[in-house]
Design an enzyme around this catalytic site. Structure first.
Site, mmCIF file in Angstrom:
data_model
loop_
_atom_site.group_PDB
_atom_site.id
_atom_site.type_symbol
_atom_site.label_atom_id
_atom_site.label_comp_id
_atom_site.label_asym_id
_atom_site.label_seq_id
_atom_site.Cartn_x
_atom_site.Cartn_y
_atom_site.Cartn_z
ATOM 1 N N LYS A 1 -46.483 8.326 44.216
ATOM 2 C CA LYS A 1 -45.285 8.695 45.292
ATOM 3 C C LYS A 1 -43.939 8.040 45.279
ATOM 4 O O LYS A 1 -43.226 8.012 45.074
ATOM 5 C CB LYS A 1 -45.661 7.224 46.660
ATOM 6 N N GLN B 1 -50.546 0.515 50.792
ATOM 7 C CA GLN B 1 -51.480 0.773 50.509
ATOM 8 C C GLN B 1 -52.539 0.245 50.768
ATOM 9 O O GLN B 1 -53.117 -0.454 50.595
ATOM 10 C CB GLN B 1 -51.237 1.643 48.667
ATOM 11 N N ASP C 1 -46.617 6.425 57.586
ATOM 12 C CA ASP C 1 -47.851 6.874 57.128
ATOM 13 C C ASP C 1 -48.365 7.226 58.014
ATOM 14 O O ASP C 1 -49.206 8.111 58.413
ATOM 15 C CB ASP C 1 -48.515 5.654 56.550
#
Ligand code: GUN
Length: 294
Positions: A52, A96, A119
């Site tokens: 990322k 995460q 997200d």
């Protein structure tokens, strides 16, 4: 049979994003900024977060990685989330997953400001997506929809079978495919470990989306001739011939299934690269929204 090249599609989209960032900067705008919180040292999470950060560089974004050890308390993590919510320079951020067991993932997700939840995991974004309102769509389902769109895989009226009902992939991709939309308008069946007659249901599918995390689960006898197969599996299986000691295995028995398909995604190089590029798209969208509101 068309091999869907997620790696190339992702590279194309990253170039499109980078060009848009250049335009924003040329107009005197601000560079989009994605932050990521990584807790602990899980091998998969380390790899994903590193990818990322690299994708941010390729797109011309600023990125910030905030690391904590496994023994961080939930309260300290929630404080870090609140700080990012308030940080004027940060357009979007992710935490995460998975998190250590002593921390409630749901509590952490719900602490994220939905306008920075790139997200698309916050219930506000999930709810808006389910009724077709503008929102951040979670990255893997959005990446799958982009591949279906760019490869012109017909979805209107198609029988789609989704294998797996996770909050991150199975449920949202089923929701998106049933929407009244150009890529959508499908008849969707979601299968899971309690599903009866799973093989027969799959044999009736025009599109199979395999997202259970069970290597090689979808075999040739489950796929009808001409079906499109999207493989979301990325299980690490031991492989002594690799330097890393493992290889990524999809949920589909690729060699046996591919000859029957109209379209199929490989693992790696299919859905995986698209997931990261969808996060980049969401971050650009977040940055543009924040600039428009300023
Ligand atoms: N863990 C596995 N996939 C994801 C993802 O898309 N986002 C986050 N934050 N964690 C993950």
């Amino acid at each position: 049979m068309v091999l869907i090249d997620g790696k190339q599609t992702a590279a194309d989209i990253k170039k499109e994003i980078a060009a848009e960032v250049e335009e924003i900067l040329a107009r005197g705008g601000k560079r989009p900024h994605l932050a990521a919180i990584l807790v602990g040292h899980d091998g998969g999470s380390e790899t994903y977060v590193a990818s990322k950060v690299k994708a941010c560089e390729e797109c011309g974004f600023k990125s910030t990685l905030i690391r904590f050890e496994d023994d961080i308390t939930e309260e300290t993590l929630l404080d870090a989330v609140r700080k990012l919510n308030e940080d004027e320079d940060v357009d979007g951020f992710i935490v995460q997953l998975p998190l250590p067991r002593h921390i409630s993932e749901q509590r952490v997700i719900e602490a994220i400001d939905p306008s920075k939840d790139v997200d698309g995991f916050h219930p506000v974004n999930v709810g808006r997506m389910s009724i077709g309102l503008p929102c951040f769509k979670s990255a893997t389902p959005a990446g799958i929809m982009t591949l279906l769109e760019r490869y012109n895989v017909p979805t209107k009226g198609a029988n789609v079978v989704v294998l797996g009902r996770s909050n991150i992939v199975g449920k949202p991709v089923a929701t998106l495919l049933m929407q009244k939309a150009a890529v959508g308008d499908a008849t969707v069946t979601v299968c899971h470990r309690e599903t009866r007659n799973l093989k027969e249901i799959c044999r009736n599918a025009d599109i199979i989306i395999a997202a259970m995390g069970r290597p090689g689960f979808v075999t040739e006898d489950m796929v009808k001739d001409g079906a499109a197969v999207i493989d979301v599996g990325t299980t690490r299986v031991p492989d002594a011939s690799r330097k890393s000691g493992f290889r990524l295995s999809g949920d589909v028995d690729f060699n046996a299934v591919a000859p029957k398909c109209s379209f199929i995604t490989p693992v790696p190089g299919g859905v995986g690269p698209m997931t990261i590029v969808s996060l980049m798209r969401n971050t650009l969208q977040a940055a543009k929204q924040r600039a428009a509101e300023a």
